[in-house]
Design an enzyme around this catalytic site. Structure first.
Site: not given
Ligand code: RB5
Length: 146
Positions: A8-9, A65-67, A98, A109, A132-133, A136
């Site tokens: 995404d952005h 994505c951002g995170t 695993h 980010r 075993r993995h 699971r």
């Molecule tokens: C977009 O602003 C942000 O929410 C997205 O990239 C992401 O980090 C969501 O988990």
């Protein structure tokens, strides 16, 4: 390897840098975008990118994505997808050895390109250990039917 990328952005810059590096290494890439900072909803990109993995036409998926959080939450709802949010190289290797993860999520980010490449290298250099993995992982896959 055949690798699908999506972002995404919030993850597009990291995804584009990863794509450049992986292409230079000779990997076959399918980039579903976004390609610029166009605002999109990350679940839509997760679905689009994971489709090829679900159809067994790729080795794995990279989602940024951002995170990395939203992408991993969305991807893990999709049958056949085992998404791992990468934090360090050890976890990246374990994600393969695993958990047999087939989708790697990264935060544009939160993670720089060098750390991202270290984690991807750790994952790509690893093999699923089975045994075993496998039992699971089969239990994880079965959860989609519940
Ligand atoms: C977009 O602003 C942000 O929410 C997205 O990239 C992401 O980090 C969501 O988990």
């Amino acid at each position: 390897m055949k690798i699908v990328l999506g972002a995404d952005h919030g993850g597009v810059f990291l995804k584009n840098e990863i794509a450049e590096r992986l292409k230079a290494e000779g990997h076959e890439l399918y980039d579903v975008g976004v390609h610029e900072e166009t605002r999109v909803d990350y679940p839509d990109k997760a679905v689009e990118a994971c489709r090829m993995m679900q159809e067994k036409q790729a080795d794995f998926v990279i989602l940024c994505c951002g995170t990395g959080l939203g992408m991993s939450m969305a991807a893990n709802k999709l049958p056949g997808i085992r998404a791992a949010l990468l934090a360090d190289s050890y976890s990246a290797r374990m994600a393969k050895e695993h958990n047999n993860a087939n989708c790697l999520c990264l935060g544009g980010r939160t993670v720089g390109i060098e750390k991202a490449m270290d984690m991807l290298k750790a994952y790509m250099g690893a093999s699923f250990q089975g045994d075993r993995h496998a039992r699971r992982v089969a239990k994880i896959d079965a959860l989609a039917a519940k």
